[in-house]
Write an enzyme that holds these catalytic residues in place. Structure first.
Site, PDB file in Angstrom:
ATOM      1  N   ALA A  42      -3.151  -3.488 -19.796  1.00 35.37           N
ATOM      2  CA  ALA A  42      -2.141  -4.660 -20.498  1.00 35.37           C
ATOM      3  C   ALA A  42      -1.720  -2.920 -21.188  1.00 35.37           C
ATOM      4  CB  ALA A  42      -2.256  -5.248 -21.349  1.00 35.37           C
ATOM      5  N   LYS A 176      -2.606   2.585  -7.437  1.00 34.75           N
ATOM      6  CA  LYS A 176      -3.993   3.862  -6.711  1.00 34.75           C
ATOM      7  C   LYS A 176      -3.936   4.648  -7.809  1.00 34.75           C
ATOM      8  CE  LYS A 176      -1.080   7.329  -8.872  1.00 34.75           C
ATOM      9  NZ  LYS A 176      -1.440   8.620  -9.221  1.00 34.75           N
ATOM     10  N   HIS A 268       2.354   9.569  -3.010  1.00 36.62           N
ATOM     11  CA  HIS A 268       3.747   9.966  -3.257  1.00 36.62           C
ATOM     12  C   HIS A 268       4.341  10.988  -1.659  1.00 36.62           C
ATOM     13  CE1 HIS A 268       3.551   8.068  -6.948  1.00 36.62           C
ATOM     14  NE2 HIS A 268       2.539   8.788  -7.165  1.00 36.62           N
ATOM     15  N   LYS A 354       1.507  21.046 -12.247  1.00 40.38           N
ATOM     16  CA  LYS A 354       1.807  20.310 -13.606  1.00 40.38           C
ATOM     17  C   LYS A 354       2.611  21.982 -14.246  1.00 40.38           C
ATOM     18  CE  LYS A 354       0.158  15.586 -12.993  1.00 40.38           C
ATOM     19  NZ  LYS A 354       0.881  14.631 -13.505  1.00 40.38           N
TER      20      LYS A 354
HETATM   21  C1  BG6 Z   1       2.199   8.942 -11.083  1.00 38.05           C
HETATM   22  C2  BG6 Z   1       0.944   9.979 -11.388  1.00 38.05           C
HETATM   23  O1  BG6 Z   1       1.644   8.370 -10.007  1.00 38.05           O
HETATM   24  O2  BG6 Z   1       3.351   9.732 -10.804  1.00 38.05           O
HETATM   25  C3  BG6 Z   1       0.830  11.340 -12.482  1.00 38.05           C
HETATM   26  O3  BG6 Z   1      -0.678   9.299 -11.741  1.00 38.05           O
HETATM   27  C4  BG6 Z   1       2.702  11.927 -12.037  1.00 38.05           C
HETATM   28  O4  BG6 Z   1       0.460  12.628 -12.097  1.00 38.05           O
HETATM   29  C5  BG6 Z   1       3.823  10.671 -11.920  1.00 38.05           C
HETATM   30  O5  BG6 Z   1       3.389  12.694 -13.330  1.00 38.05           O
HETATM   31  C6  BG6 Z   1       5.548  10.764 -11.477  1.00 38.05           C
HETATM   32  O6  BG6 Z   1       6.507   9.867 -11.027  1.00 38.05           O
HETATM   33  P1  BG6 Z   1       7.377  10.030 -11.612  1.00 38.05           P
HETATM   34  O7  BG6 Z   1       8.307   9.026 -11.329  1.00 38.05           O
HETATM   35  O8  BG6 Z   1       7.270  10.419 -12.581  1.00 38.05           O
HETATM   36  O9  BG6 Z   1       8.277  11.602 -10.631  1.00 38.05           O
END
Ligand code: BG6
Length: 506
Positions: A42, A176, A268, A354
Site C-alpha cells: 500500500a 506483473k 503490455h 527508457k
Molecule cells: C509499467 C512498467 O508496467 O508500465 C513501467 O513497469 C512503464 O516501466 C509503465 O513505465 C508504462 O505505463 P504507462 O501507462 O505509463 O504507459
C-alpha cells in the site's frame, strides 16, 4: 457528484460496460456487493501513483460498490498516517484530484494494518470492516486482494491470506511480472492455484485497461470497413511503438533483474499485439477473447536473437542501485512473426525503451502500396510512405487514417492527407476511466474480459526461450534518442513511424 448523478452513472455502467456473457442479448448485471479491498504494497510506488487515486475515484463517483480499503505493507503507520499518505499521493501524483468534500467521504474508508500483525491481525481487521459493511446483518460482502508486491513476496502474501482463512469466495488481483521465464511462470501459477481457483485470479495488464486499447476491438469488430482488409493481403507491416522519456524513477531494484523485454514486451506490447492480430471472438466475453488471444500467442514464432536489438542508455550503469557492469536492457526493438493464415509474412515491429526522445504509445498499421506507374513522374506518389492507420494509446486516445490525395491546383501533385479522430473531441471525454480504475472495477464485478490468463502468459514465456537463452549484446544509446542505430536495419526497407513526419492535427 450528487445522488441523482451517481445513480445515473451506475445505471449506465450496468447497461453499457458489461457485455453479454452468454453471447446472447441478455446483459450481465454487475454485482454491487459491498467490498473490502486489501491493498498489499500500500505504500509502494504503484499504490501511490495509481491505485489509491483509482480507488478514491471509484468510491466517490458511485461507480464502485460501497467499500473499505485496508492498506498493508512493511511500513509502520497508523490509520491516520495512512490517510495522510493517501491524500498526499492523490494530491501530488494522482490523475484525478479529490475535492475536500470527496476526500471527507473517502478518508473514513481507509485504514491500515502492518504486515507484522500477521494472519490474525489481518483477519481481525477484515472482519471489522466486513461488519461495518453489514456482514453481521446478512449482507454478502466481497473481498478483493490487490497484490501490488514483487513476485517473491506474492507467494508469502498468499500464504498469509490462506492462514488468515480469508481466501474463500475472494478475488485476487496480481501484478506483473508473472514469472521471469517459462519455468518460474509455471511454478508461480502452480503455487497460486494451490490457494485460488483460476476464476478468482485477475492478472492485471494495465495496457488492456486503456480506453484506446479497447477501442481497437470496437474499431475492428464493430465496423464493416476495416475487418475485410485486416490481413496479409492488404497489410504490409505493423508497428507497436512505446518509447518512454522517463528513466528508472528510483525503481532500480525492480528494473535491474527485469529489463525492458520482461517489463514491457512480454506483458503490455504482446498483449496489445494480440488485440490487433486476433480473429473475431465469438462474443466479447472472457473465454472467447482469451481463446483468440491465446491462438495468436501459439502462432507467434519463437523470438530469435537475430530479430532483436537490445539497448542500454548511456549513464544507466551510474544510476543508484544499478550494477556498474549491468547488462540489463533499457531498450528493446524486435521483429515478431505470427505464422497463421491471416498474418504469415507480415512483420510486427515492437519497440520500447527508457530515456528516449519522447513518451508515446502508438500502433501503426501500414497498408500495401498502390501501383505507382499511372501517375506522372514527380507526382509524389508513394513518397511519403504507405497509407497508415494509426492508433494513439495515450489517455486522450486518437485514431488517424492517412492516404494520398490531390494537392489543390493545376496538374496532379499528390500529398499525404489524414482523417483523424480524438476522444477529446467528444462529449464523453470526461467519462474515460484511467486504466487501473477500469480494471479494478471489472475485478470487483468478477469480469475477466480484460485480464490475462495463466495459459497466455506461459505461452509467451515459451516463445521467449531462444531470446532469453541467447540475448544479443546490449548496444549503448544516447538518452533522448530513439535507440541504438541498428534499429533502422531491423526494420529496413521500412522505417519507424516515430518521430512522426507529420504531427497530429490540433
Ligand atoms: C509499467 C512498467 O508496467 O508500465 C513501467 O513497469 C512503464 O516501466 C509503465 O513505465 C508504462 O505505463 P504507462 O501507462 O505509463 O504507459
Amino acid at each position: 457528484m450528487d445522488d441523482e448523478a451517481k445513480a445515473e452513472r451506475l445505471q449506465e455502467a450496468q447497461t453499457i460496460a458489461y457485455p453479454s456473457s452468454s453471447g446472447g442479448n441478455k446483459r450481465k448485471q454487475p454485482e454491487h456487493d459491498p467490498t473490502v479491498v486489501v491493498l498489499f504494497g500500500a505504500t509502494g510506488d504503484l499504490s501511490r501513483r495509481k491505485l489509491l487515486c483509482g480507488l478514491g475515484y471509484l468510491a466517490v463517483s458511485g461507480l464502485g460498490p460501497d467499500m473499505r480499503v485496508i492498506g498493508t505493507s512493511l511500513d509502520d503507520m497508523t490509520d491516520e498516517q495512512f490517510r495522510e499518505f493517501a491524500r498526499t499521493a492523490i494530491d501530488e501524483v494522482g490523475a484525478r484530484k479529490l475535492t475536500d468534500e470527496q476526500w471527507k467521504e473517502f478518508a473514513p474508508d481507509l485504514s491500515y494494518v502492518n504486515t507484522s500483525a500477521g494472519p490474525e491481525g489481518l483477519a481481525k481487521a477484515v472482519a471489522e470492516k466486513e461488519k461495518e459493511l453489514g456482514a453481521d446483518r446478512g449482507q454478502r460482502v466481497r473481498r478483493l486482494f490487490y497484490l501490488s508486491v514483487p513476485p517473491k513476496a506474492a507467494t508469502s502474501v498468499i500464504s498469509t491470506l490462506s492462514k488468515a482463512g480469508l481466501t474463500e469466495g475472494s478475488r485476487v488481483i496480481m501484478e506483473k511480472p508473472f514469472g521471469e521465464d517459462l519455468e518460474s511462470a509455471l511454478a508461480l501459477n502452480a503455487e497460486v492455484h494451490k490457494t485460488f481457483k483460476e476464476k478468482q485470479i485477475f492478472r492485471i495488464d494495465h495496457f488492456l485497461g486503456k480506453e484506446a486499447a479497447q477501442n481497437i476491438l470496437a474499431f475492428r469488430f464493430a465496423n464493416g470497413l476495416f475487418e475485410p482488409i485486416w490481413n496479409r493481403n492488404f497489410i504490409d507491416h505493423v508497428q507497436i511503438d512505446v518509447p518512454e522519456s522517463l528513466g528508472l524513477d528510483a525503481r532500480a531494484a525492480f528494473y535491474e533483474p527485469t529489463g525492458a523485454y520482461k517489463d514491457m514486451v512480454v506483458t503490455h506490447l504482446f498483449q496489445v499485439m494480440a488485440f490487433v492480430a486476433m480473429e473475431p471472438p465469438t462474443a466479447l466475453e472472457p473465454r472467447a477473447i482469451s481463446e483468440e488471444k491465446n491462438k495468436v500467442f501459439r502462432s507467434l514464432e519463437p523470438i530469435q536473437s537475430d530479430d532483436v536489438v537490445r539497448g542500454q542508455y548511456i549513464g544507466y550503469r551510474h544510476e543508484e542501485g544499478v550494477d556498474p557492469e549491468s547488462d540489463t536492457e533499457t531498450f528493446i526493438a524486435l521483429k515478431a512473426r505470427i505464422d497463421n493464415w491471416r498474418w504469415a509474412g507480415v512483420p510486427f515491429y515492437l519497440r520500447t525503451g527508457k530515456r528516449m526522445a519522447s513518451g508515446m504509445r502508438i500502433i501503426s498499421i501500414a497498408f500495401k502500396e498502390a501501383p505507382k506507374s499511372m501517375f506522372p513522374a514527380g507526382s509524389g506518389i508513394g513518397q511519403q510512405g504507405p497509407d497508415h492507420l494509426t492508433f494513439d494509446l495515450a489517455d486522450e486516445s486518437k485514431v488517424s487514417l492517412s492516404f494520398y490525395g490531390k494537392r489543390p491546383g493545376p496538374g496532379m501533385r499528390l500529398e499525404k492527407l489524414a482523417m483523424q479522430f480524438s476522444t477529446e473531441d467528444t462529449d464523453r471525454a470526461g467519462d474515460v476511466l484511467e486504466a487501473y480504475e477500469r480494471l479494478i472495477l471489472d475485478a470487483m464485478h468478477g469480469d475477466h474480459t480484460l485480464f490475462t490468463t495463466a495459459e497466455g502468459i506461459e505461452s509467451l514465456w515459451e516463445r521467449s526461450i531462444p531470446l532469453l537463452d541467447d540475448p544479443p549484446p546490449v548496444k549503448l544509446y544516447e538518452p533522448g534518442s530513439w535507440g541504438p542505430n541498428s534499429i533502422h536495419q531491423l526494420i529496413a526497407p521500412n522505417a519507424w513511424r516515430l518521430p512522426f513526419e507529420r504531427a497530429w492535427h490540433d
